[in-house]
Design a protein around this motif. Sequence first.
Motif, short mmCIF file in Angstrom:
data_model
loop_
_atom_site.label_atom_id
_atom_site.label_comp_id
_atom_site.label_asym_id
_atom_site.label_seq_id
_atom_site.Cartn_x
_atom_site.Cartn_y
_atom_site.Cartn_z
N THR A 89 -7.09 -13.80 -2.56
CA THR A 89 -6.11 -14.38 -3.14
C THR A 89 -5.57 -13.02 -4.06
O THR A 89 -4.36 -12.96 -4.36
CB THR A 89 -6.71 -15.28 -4.10
N GLU A 90 -6.32 -12.26 -4.77
CA GLU A 90 -5.68 -11.14 -5.34
C GLU A 90 -5.24 -9.91 -4.50
O GLU A 90 -4.08 -9.28 -5.05
CB GLU A 90 -6.98 -10.46 -6.21
N GLN B 165 0.78 -1.38 0.05
CA GLN B 165 -0.04 0.08 -0.03
C GLN B 165 0.88 1.40 -0.18
O GLN B 165 1.80 1.37 0.79
CB GLN B 165 -0.92 -0.09 1.19
N HIS B 166 0.60 2.16 -1.12
CA HIS B 166 1.40 3.40 -1.11
C HIS B 166 0.66 4.57 -0.66
O HIS B 166 -0.53 4.73 -0.50
CB HIS B 166 1.62 3.54 -2.53
N ASN B 167 1.38 5.74 -0.05
CA ASN B 167 1.02 6.86 0.64
C ASN B 167 0.58 7.83 -0.69
O ASN B 167 1.82 8.27 -1.26
CB ASN B 167 1.58 7.42 1.60
N TRP C 296 1.04 -1.29 -9.35
CA TRP C 296 0.16 -2.59 -9.66
C TRP C 296 0.55 -3.75 -8.56
O TRP C 296 0.13 -4.92 -8.67
CB TRP C 296 0.47 -3.09 -11.20
N ASP C 297 1.42 -3.34 -7.67
CA ASP C 297 1.63 -4.14 -6.47
C ASP C 297 -0.01 -4.63 -5.86
O ASP C 297 -0.55 -3.68 -5.69
CB ASP C 297 2.47 -3.53 -5.56
N SER C 298 0.18 -5.72 -5.20
CA SER C 298 -0.97 -6.44 -4.37
C SER C 298 -0.90 -5.55 -2.94
O SER C 298 0.04 -4.81 -2.69
CB SER C 298 -0.66 -7.68 -4.17
#
Length: 591
Positions: free
Chosen positions: A402-403, A53-55, A228-230
């Motif tokens: 899962t995603e 998760q990005h800020n 696009w990271d989970s």
Amino acid sequence: MNVVSTGRWMFYCVVVGVFAGVAALLFNIGLNAIQQISFSHLAGLDLLEPGGQHNLMHIPLPASLDSTIRIRSSWLIILLPALGALISGLLVYKFAPDAEGSGTDSVIRAYHKQKGKIKPVVSITKFFASIFTIGTGGSAGKEGPIAQVGAGIGSYLADKFGMSEQERKTLLMAGMGAGIGAIFKAPIGGALFSIEVMYRKDMESEGLVATIISSIIGYSVYASFDGWDSIFNFQSLAFTNPYELPFYILLALILVVAGIIYAKVFDKTKRLFANIDLPVYIKPALGGLAVGLIAFFYPSVLGSSYGSLQAALNGNLTISFMLLLALIKMIATVFTINSGGSGGVFAPSLVIGGLLGGAVGMGFNALLPGMVGNPTAFVLVGMGAFFAAAANVPISGTILITEMSKSYGLIVPLIFASSIAYLGSQNWSIYKEQIEDRYSSSDYRGAFLNNILQSIKVREAFQRVENLPTVSQSSNVHQVLETFGRSGTLVLPVENDNHDIVGMVSLYDVRSLLAQEKNNFIIAADLMVPPKFLTMNDPLEKAFHYFTKTGEPELLVIQHGTQNKFVGVLSERDFLLAYERAISGQPKINS
């Protein structure tokens, strides 16, 4: 479906997906900003975040100003959730009372009880109220707010496009799926969630294609800016040991009990706050204060708590801490949501289930070393099984998780444990607006009835009558009654002097006049109603419409292509028998 219709729906779904994706992006930016101001700049506390998760909103402050407004006193942690909840409560009270609580439940209610309509002011209010609730530490998730915002976008655009009620409901689900698929970077799970969460034992499969298209578009818009990271970083694991299945069964059964307790506590806490005699905008602040008091000792309970879940996935938490955090997270969530705070219950449910799963997995590994391949796998399985037990979404919950973690190798134990948990808790749900299945929906029952009645022809139900007599419009009551005696039917056609059929008369109406004096002065023309005739090729749906409109016990059947050649009658009893044969799969009766 023709090319024009397909292209039209593609356009609608893409538009909904774009707007929902942008809304999810703006929501996350606003939430990050409030969290940064509340905790980094005011309380000096940095909340843990999951690995992917990005800020999206970093607010740098000049050094002099930063040192001025920083207050490194831990007592601010107590006040911040209450302050945010108070702002949220005032927004909801002032602009849209429907925006309080869990947004997902509000969408389910709109789908089943409000014809798929969500007022724009509700979505807008939900957007800002949830940012303040979650951003200041309220124990709630993003999925509820963005579900309601996305669904509101779909509902609004459906009205602007002039769509029907059923089409509006489909776009509502599409917007909901797009919002969830975007903010959790789980497009397939988001699409499935929106059609599965409407019922406890069913899903709205007709909306699947629309929700998938919108969800993938929303996800693409969102991830183009956020990456696009989970959401969670998780090591690649695969299910290769069938001897672990009994342990997953035990985990599922434990989480069934936990899920039922969670649902019951949720319900009791909601009633508790409903009985508190305070202004509705004050109650969220009371719940926020309770959360702040808990967070004073355990800051990990603040916000979504995804950071602690990431730590559990990394194997960095002890059994005792995971059990304790799961318990206090449950308490903090019911206080946040049921006091009227604005947020979702999906994220807290994942945290509770994941922590319990991690504790159970580590416990199994300690008791039976070597029997459990990797205890952290139980964290993910616990997330899915607990949410399946608490919300009745075994399929979409599995795909979402899962995603969110790219843990495709564990999909077998995930769906296995989630299915068991779901079977054990179908009578409970944290979403109180869920109904059992589509047959419990008045809208679906009406559509189902129409489909059945359209498929049955009058020829399969009517009673043939040879040489059906007619009544002259000048015949008196006794003459009409005599004709009924010869016909053996409950209705007769009425003709004029030119032998044109001008109406029909009921035996019940005639009998009611026999006791009246001077009934010889009453003629058939006084008793008849406008004629409603059926042909043998008409569907029973037309007969149903005539029965409800006229109130007559029978309807006259004429030969197709004629005006006055009567071949029989269709009674209410014959109508019902034909319907029962159709729904029970009995063979048709051909006349």
